[in-house]
Write a protein that holds these residues in place. Structure first.
Motif, PDB file in Angstrom:
ATOM      1  N   HIS A  79       0.798  -1.256   0.027  1.00 32.13           N
ATOM      2  CA  HIS A  79      -0.099   0.212  -0.129  1.00 32.13           C
ATOM      3  C   HIS A  79       0.719   1.094  -0.028  1.00 32.13           C
ATOM      4  N   GLY A  80       2.078   1.162   0.024  1.00 34.24           N
ATOM      5  CA  GLY A  80       3.016   2.371  -0.038  1.00 34.24           C
ATOM      6  C   GLY A  80       3.662   2.420   1.398  1.00 34.24           C
ATOM      7  N   ARG A  81       4.049   3.696   1.650  1.00 37.06           N
ATOM      8  CA  ARG A  81       4.928   3.838   3.068  1.00 37.06           C
ATOM      9  C   ARG A  81       4.534   5.241   3.366  1.00 37.06           C
ATOM     10  N   GLY A  82       4.840   5.395   4.533  1.00 32.01           N
ATOM     11  CA  GLY A  82       4.853   6.693   5.428  1.00 32.01           C
ATOM     12  C   GLY A  82       6.170   7.123   5.717  1.00 32.01           C
ATOM     13  N   TYR A 124       2.563  10.414   2.966  1.00 31.98           N
ATOM     14  CA  TYR A 124       1.970   9.273   2.366  1.00 31.98           C
ATOM     15  C   TYR A 124       2.744   9.046   1.087  1.00 31.98           C
ATOM     16  N   ASP A 125       3.550   8.012   0.782  1.00 31.61           N
ATOM     17  CA  ASP A 125       4.064   7.846  -0.355  1.00 31.61           C
ATOM     18  C   ASP A 125       3.414   6.482  -1.062  1.00 31.61           C
ATOM     19  N   VAL A 137       2.076  12.778  -1.064  1.00 30.20           N
ATOM     20  CA  VAL A 137       1.262  13.751  -0.561  1.00 30.20           C
ATOM     21  C   VAL A 137       1.677  14.196   1.066  1.00 30.20           C
ATOM     22  N   GLY A 138       1.522  15.209   1.176  1.00 29.13           N
ATOM     23  CA  GLY A 138       1.986  15.576   2.751  1.00 29.13           C
ATOM     24  C   GLY A 138       1.398  16.787   3.406  1.00 29.13           C
ATOM     25  N   ALA A 139       1.389  16.812   4.693  1.00 30.89           N
ATOM     26  CA  ALA A 139       1.152  18.065   5.144  1.00 30.89           C
ATOM     27  C   ALA A 139       2.146  18.365   6.408  1.00 30.89           C
ATOM     28  N   ILE A 183       1.977  19.652   0.722  1.00 31.01           N
ATOM     29  CA  ILE A 183       2.890  19.285  -0.496  1.00 31.01           C
ATOM     30  C   ILE A 183       2.256  18.220  -1.289  1.00 31.01           C
ATOM     31  N   ALA A 184       2.756  18.320  -2.379  1.00 30.66           N
ATOM     32  CA  ALA A 184       2.144  16.930  -3.367  1.00 30.66           C
ATOM     33  C   ALA A 184       3.376  17.123  -4.448  1.00 30.66           C
ATOM     34  N   GLY A 185       3.851  15.989  -4.675  1.00 30.34           N
ATOM     35  CA  GLY A 185       4.664  15.648  -5.680  1.00 30.34           C
ATOM     36  C   GLY A 185       5.316  14.410  -6.080  1.00 30.34           C
ATOM     37  N   ALA A 186       6.527  14.006  -6.652  1.00 29.28           N
ATOM     38  CA  ALA A 186       6.781  12.963  -7.183  1.00 29.28           C
ATOM     39  C   ALA A 186       8.224  12.646  -6.721  1.00 29.28           C
TER      40      ALA A 186
END
Length: 250
Positions: A79-82, A124-125, A137-139, A183-186
């Protein structure tokens, strides 16, 4: 055709790097980033002791952003990572235009607004795509110090020693405040330990107060005093940045 051992070794190393799984699976990391900053138009308004309106609208040129972070990433899952990190950053933008009560004013050289911020960010990645690429995405929440270094001219009856027909106004206030950001990115993995990042950041320090001073004593066009306090005004500042950076996992 025969290849030399050195060529074969170099080719093998390149293929190994190209096929290596994406970096930063988990553990601590450091990051650096830089980019362009564009504050939203800032409203600075209020009234002086006599009740006269001071309605200032400020527009900014494109500015700069740079910063760094120390963080840690959780274990990778389907599911990704934190991630969690502590970030320090600085932004600065010069003024493009300024109006007072709807009238354009002449801006003094070097007028700018700078923001130093310290933030705690949570991310969250997404899972990796082809072992290389992911979205994030993050805050964040923390504190910011906003430095208003603004000078402009207003037309008034000539004052002794002043620029003819002008009085200079200064808003030199620096104030600390709580701040938050989105924040949003890649991220693209370059090696098992190094990644290239890109993101968009929105920072909002909320409302702060600034002090407006009148300076009407000059020598050779430069003010000779710190001026007289005219009013304490409310300022609403926010900014959006586009940044690229590198992230290195230990």
């Amino acid at each position: 055709m025969r290849h030399s051992p050195r060529i074969l070794v170099a080719a093998s190393a390149f293929l190994a790097l190209s096929s290596a799984p994406a970096a930063a699976q988990q553990g601590p990391y450091v990051a650096v980033f830089a980019g362009f900053d564009k504050p939203a138009d800032e409203a600075i308004d209020g009234r002086n002791a006599a009740g006269d309106l001071r309605d200032i609208e400020v527009a900014f040129d494109n500015g700069v952003l740079f910063g760094g972070a120390l963080g840690v990433a959780t274990r990778e899952t389907v599911h990704g990572r934190g991630r969690a990190e502590i970030e320090l950053s600085y932004r600065s933008s010069e003024l493009e235009s300024l109006t007072l009560n709807g009238v354009d004013r002449v801006i003094g050289d070097g007028s700018e607004v700078g923001v130093a911020a310290g933030m705690l960010n949570l991310f969250y990645d997404t899972p990796q795509i082809q072992d290389r690429f992911r979205f994030t995405v993050g805050a964040g929440f923390g504190a910011a110090s906003i430095n208003h270094d603004i000078r402009y001219l207003i037309a008034v009856p000539p004052a002794t020693g002043s620029i003819p027909g002008q009085v200079q106004i200064a808003i030199p206030t620096s104030e600390a405040t709580w701040a938050w950001q989105l924040i949003a990115g890649a991220e693209i993995a370059l090696s098992p330990t190094l990644s290239l990042t890109g993101d968009i950041r929105y920072l909002d320090p909320g409302e702060v107060q600034v002090e407006r001073f009148v300076m009407n004593s000059f020598i050779n066009g430069a003010p000779t005093t710190t001026g007289t306090l005219d009013s304490v005004l409310n300022a609403e500042y926010s900014t959006t940045s586009v940044a690229v950076g590198l992230r290195y996992r230990f």
